[in-house]
Scaffold this motif. Sequence first.
Motif, PDB file in Angstrom:
ATOM      1  N   GLU A   1      11.705   7.135  -2.768  1.00 40.94           N
ATOM      2  CA  GLU A   1      10.834   6.741  -1.659  1.00 40.94           C
ATOM      3  C   GLU A   1      10.564   5.232  -1.685  1.00 40.94           C
ATOM      4  OE1 GLU A   1       6.817   8.602  -0.386  1.00 40.94           O
ATOM      5  OE2 GLU A   1       8.034  10.201  -1.279  1.00 40.94           O
ATOM      6  N   MET A   2      10.330   4.732  -2.898  1.00 39.68           N
ATOM      7  CA  MET A   2      10.096   3.282  -3.037  1.00 39.68           C
ATOM      8  C   MET A   2      11.305   2.508  -2.528  1.00 39.68           C
ATOM      9  SD  MET A   2       8.369   2.636  -6.733  1.00 39.68           S
ATOM     10  CE  MET A   2       6.757   3.198  -7.177  1.00 39.68           C
ATOM     11  N   THR A   3      12.492   2.998  -2.893  1.00 42.81           N
ATOM     12  CA  THR A   3      13.721   2.317  -2.466  1.00 42.81           C
ATOM     13  C   THR A   3      13.800   2.287  -0.936  1.00 42.81           C
ATOM     14  OG1 THR A   3      14.727   3.277  -4.430  1.00 42.81           O
ATOM     15  CG2 THR A   3      16.219   2.241  -2.883  1.00 42.81           C
TER      16      THR A   3
ATOM     17  N   THR B   1      12.930  -3.576 -11.471  1.00 43.69           N
ATOM     18  CA  THR B   1      13.978  -4.481 -10.991  1.00 43.69           C
ATOM     19  C   THR B   1      15.127  -3.697 -10.357  1.00 43.69           C
ATOM     20  OG1 THR B   1      13.425  -5.967 -12.777  1.00 43.69           O
ATOM     21  CG2 THR B   1      15.576  -6.278 -11.775  1.00 43.69           C
ATOM     22  N   GLN B   2      15.523  -2.623 -11.040  1.00 47.86           N
ATOM     23  CA  GLN B   2      16.633  -1.808 -10.536  1.00 47.86           C
ATOM     24  C   GLN B   2      16.316  -1.243  -9.146  1.00 47.86           C
ATOM     25  OE1 GLN B   2      19.616  -1.582 -12.230  1.00 47.86           O
ATOM     26  NE2 GLN B   2      20.328  -0.630 -10.337  1.00 47.86           N
ATOM     27  N   THR B   3      15.053  -0.880  -8.916  1.00 45.86           N
ATOM     28  CA  THR B   3      14.665  -0.325  -7.606  1.00 45.86           C
ATOM     29  C   THR B   3      14.810  -1.386  -6.523  1.00 45.86           C
ATOM     30  OG1 THR B   3      13.068   1.020  -8.791  1.00 45.86           O
ATOM     31  CG2 THR B   3      12.815   0.933  -6.399  1.00 45.86           C
ATOM     32  N   VAL B   4      14.401  -2.622  -6.832  1.00 41.66           N
ATOM     33  CA  VAL B   4      14.532  -3.695  -5.841  1.00 41.66           C
ATOM     34  C   VAL B   4      16.018  -3.927  -5.540  1.00 41.66           C
ATOM     35  CG1 VAL B   4      13.994  -6.097  -5.291  1.00 41.66           C
ATOM     36  CG2 VAL B   4      12.417  -4.782  -6.715  1.00 41.66           C
ATOM     37  N   LEU B   5      16.821  -3.932  -6.592  1.00 35.92           N
ATOM     38  CA  LEU B   5      18.258  -4.150  -6.413  1.00 35.92           C
ATOM     39  C   LEU B   5      18.863  -3.034  -5.549  1.00 35.92           C
ATOM     40  CD1 LEU B   5      20.393  -6.210  -7.448  1.00 35.92           C
ATOM     41  CD2 LEU B   5      20.985  -4.545  -9.185  1.00 35.92           C
ATOM     42  N   ASP B   6      18.490  -1.787  -5.864  1.00 34.60           N
ATOM     43  CA  ASP B   6      19.002  -0.652  -5.073  1.00 34.60           C
ATOM     44  C   ASP B   6      18.596  -0.794  -3.604  1.00 34.60           C
ATOM     45  OD1 ASP B   6      20.070   0.367  -7.330  1.00 34.60           O
ATOM     46  OD2 ASP B   6      18.580   1.959  -7.620  1.00 34.60           O
TER      47      ASP B   6
ATOM     48  N   GLU C   1       0.844  -1.215   0.000  1.00 34.86           N
ATOM     49  CA  GLU C   1       0.000   0.000   0.000  1.00 34.86           C
ATOM     50  C   GLU C   1       0.869   1.250   0.000  1.00 34.86           C
ATOM     51  OE1 GLU C   1      -2.789  -1.132   3.360  1.00 34.86           O
ATOM     52  OE2 GLU C   1      -4.153  -0.183   1.902  1.00 34.86           O
ATOM     53  N   ALA C   2       1.932   1.189   0.803  1.00 34.71           N
ATOM     54  CA  ALA C   2       2.833   2.345   0.863  1.00 34.71           C
ATOM     55  C   ALA C   2       3.500   2.559  -0.499  1.00 34.71           C
ATOM     56  CB  ALA C   2       3.888   2.125   1.945  1.00 34.71           C
ATOM     57  N   LEU C   3       3.888   1.466  -1.135  1.00 32.61           N
ATOM     58  CA  LEU C   3       4.541   1.580  -2.447  1.00 32.61           C
ATOM     59  C   LEU C   3       3.591   2.178  -3.474  1.00 32.61           C
ATOM     60  CD1 LEU C   3       6.432  -1.862  -2.693  1.00 32.61           C
ATOM     61  CD2 LEU C   3       7.491   0.388  -2.516  1.00 32.61           C
TER      62      LEU C   3
ATOM     63  N   GLU D   1      13.668  -0.784   4.010  1.00 33.11           N
ATOM     64  CA  GLU D   1      13.207  -0.952   5.391  1.00 33.11           C
ATOM     65  C   GLU D   1      12.553  -2.329   5.573  1.00 33.11           C
ATOM     66  OE1 GLU D   1      13.915   0.761   7.938  1.00 33.11           O
ATOM     67  OE2 GLU D   1      12.694  -0.632   9.145  1.00 33.11           O
ATOM     68  N   LEU D   2      11.761  -2.707   4.583  1.00 34.04           N
ATOM     69  CA  LEU D   2      11.116  -4.028   4.623  1.00 34.04           C
ATOM     70  C   LEU D   2      12.166  -5.138   4.664  1.00 34.04           C
ATOM     71  CD1 LEU D   2       8.658  -6.026   4.182  1.00 34.04           C
ATOM     72  CD2 LEU D   2       9.051  -5.719   1.733  1.00 34.04           C
ATOM     73  N   PHE D   3      13.172  -5.033   3.783  1.00 35.12           N
ATOM     74  CA  PHE D   3      14.202  -6.081   3.728  1.00 35.12           C
ATOM     75  C   PHE D   3      14.979  -6.145   5.042  1.00 35.12           C
ATOM     76  CE2 PHE D   3      14.201  -5.281  -1.075  1.00 35.12           C
ATOM     77  CZ  PHE D   3      13.342  -6.339  -1.302  1.00 35.12           C
ATOM     78  N   ARG D   4      15.300  -4.971   5.570  1.00 32.86           N
ATOM     79  CA  ARG D   4      16.095  -4.916   6.796  1.00 32.86           C
ATOM     80  C   ARG D   4      15.355  -5.599   7.950  1.00 32.86           C
ATOM     81  NH1 ARG D   4      16.765   0.547   6.868  1.00 32.86           N
ATOM     82  NH2 ARG D   4      18.169   0.689   5.086  1.00 32.86           N
ATOM     83  N   SER D   5      14.042  -5.419   7.968  1.00 29.96           N
ATOM     84  CA  SER D   5      13.283  -5.954   9.106  1.00 29.96           C
ATOM     85  C   SER D   5      12.829  -7.407   8.868  1.00 29.96           C
ATOM     86  CB  SER D   5      12.065  -5.070   9.366  1.00 29.96           C
ATOM     87  OG  SER D   5      11.232  -5.115   8.224  1.00 29.96           O
TER      88      SER D   5
END
Length: 583
Positions: free
Chosen positions: A21-23, A168-173, A11-13, A28-32
């Motif tokens: 912002e998406m990055t 894809t690039q955003t997920v990688l970043d 929803e945030a995305l 944050e999601l990955f870190r947690s």
Amino acid sequence: MLYKDLVRVYEALESTSSRLEMTDILAELFRSSDCAHIRRIVYLTQGALVPDFYPEKLGLADKLYLRTLSMATGAKESEIRQLWAHEGDPGIVTEKAFESKRQTTLFSSPLTLDRVYDSLLKIARSEGSGSQEVKMRLLADMLHDATPVEGRYLARIATGRMRLGVATQTVLDSLVQAFASKADKPAAERAFNVTSDLGLVGEVLCQEGLEGLERLHVIVGNPLRAMLAERLPSPEEILERMGGRAMFEYKYDGLRVQAHIDGDRVKLYSRRLEDLTGGFPDVVKALSAAFRGKSAILEGECVPVDINTGELLPFQEVSHRRGRKHGITTAMEDYPVRVHLFDCLYLDGEDLTCLPLPDRRTALTRCIRVSEDVRFSEAKVLDNVHDVEEFFTEALTAGCEGLMAKSINGDSVYRAGARGFLWIKYKREYRSEMTDTVDLVVVGAFHGRGKRGGLYGALLMATYNSETDRFETVSKLGSGFDDATLAALPEKLDRYRLPQKHPRVDSRMNADVWFEPAVVLEVLGAELSLSPIHTCAFGKVREDAGLAIRFPRFTGVFRDDKEPRDTTSSQELLSMYEGQRKK
Ligand code: ATP
């Protein structure tokens, strides 16, 4: 991990269009998250369950989804259909259907990430009879336990419409931001380019950080993202850019294939990383037979060939073979192909992508025994413009698009997924379209192969040069003959058979059988091109080349009304070539 935590992130995305912002949100999601969950999160966020080159695909038919939703909510199918027509998004439809019609559920347990992932994977994998019911039941079970907003995303992912807008690039970043530093981005990019598996890169980054990434090499079974070429308009510029010397290869006009060989298992991938294996059992077999090693990743171009003329055919002929599920045996006969290998990225446990091209080429020549169907790309190391031009003409004659120049310097590594000047393409339009038929005389023939065994497979055709009173070859004709015509050809031609070439025929080609120029055929070609092999108007456009008709087809008309001297003249063909080129 609960599915609702992931849904909150979705929803945030969706509420932002800013890449930065998406990055941040994803990082944050990955870190947690637990490292064990990273892969699944990465795939689901991209609307998938596995990397693209795996077979499992989501995309439940709309009708089936509609029935499932009706089953899960108790709402009438007609009502849902109406809502769907109005909203156009199964996600919103599901959410609304839930809010208004939800059946009271006594026992529901919150959805977890693992349950959602596992059920979706089962849905994607179930096929054959009874699979529709299985899919509906699995999905209805999840919907039963979902909140309306969870239902929104379940609907979208199940029907193949996730589209969060995250590149894809955003997920990688965001993975780099979560687990490494900015300076490590090239390493992460390389890891992705050689494995094409963002989930794997994420998991390794989470578990082992940069060190893990650096240990990540090419994997047999994971297609690498293709290395691409820049373009320059002249041999002068290419040689200058390459430092005076380069390897020049024929640039074939076919389908790029990456072959992953592991023992007797061979998989083929396209440039877009699609699995092509099923459509090319002949290529699989030929590669298996040609390969001498344990495992390898090889790259080449798959080109359609006319087995009777030996000529390369237009690219479209190979595209008929792509993505076929049925009629493969017939397609293999109708559109035979050959592979010209040009690179070796991995061999027997060793990642070769960081080696210079000459070393990779040596590895390639060592592990392949060439055959009729598996060959190397024609290649020459050249250092002067004249030789490059000559090789270029040769490539055009062979039915290629031009040349690929490749650096052979110490830094000429395989740069997966990158376009750069280590490879430069050199194409120039030396062709002109043919719009009118021509009348050509038969001067020779070649014995047939395959289905044409025992008959003539192709005819050597010539134009008439009215200035020199000679016949000049212009093409090998093998298409456009029906079975009856083909069978009748020997009788029609053999009365003109000669023990050697007719004295007034100019040919640089050796036919199996020679004829006195007598029989005239009407022919339509796709285009005219230059050729050092054919003698028609030789030296008129370029010193070292004549004209050739590419992709000639017999129209079915024997011009028995024409004398050989009435055939289309070399001069006419030359003006056709020039006229079309000017346009
Ligand atoms: P690009 O691949 O550069 O995005 P494109 O798909 O239009 O563009 P071209 O520009 O025509 O393709 O040329 C690149 C392609 O040429 C390669 O992807 C490969 O399929 C093909 N090719 C043919 N012969 C060779 C060769 N000897 N070495 C490398 N590539 C070759």
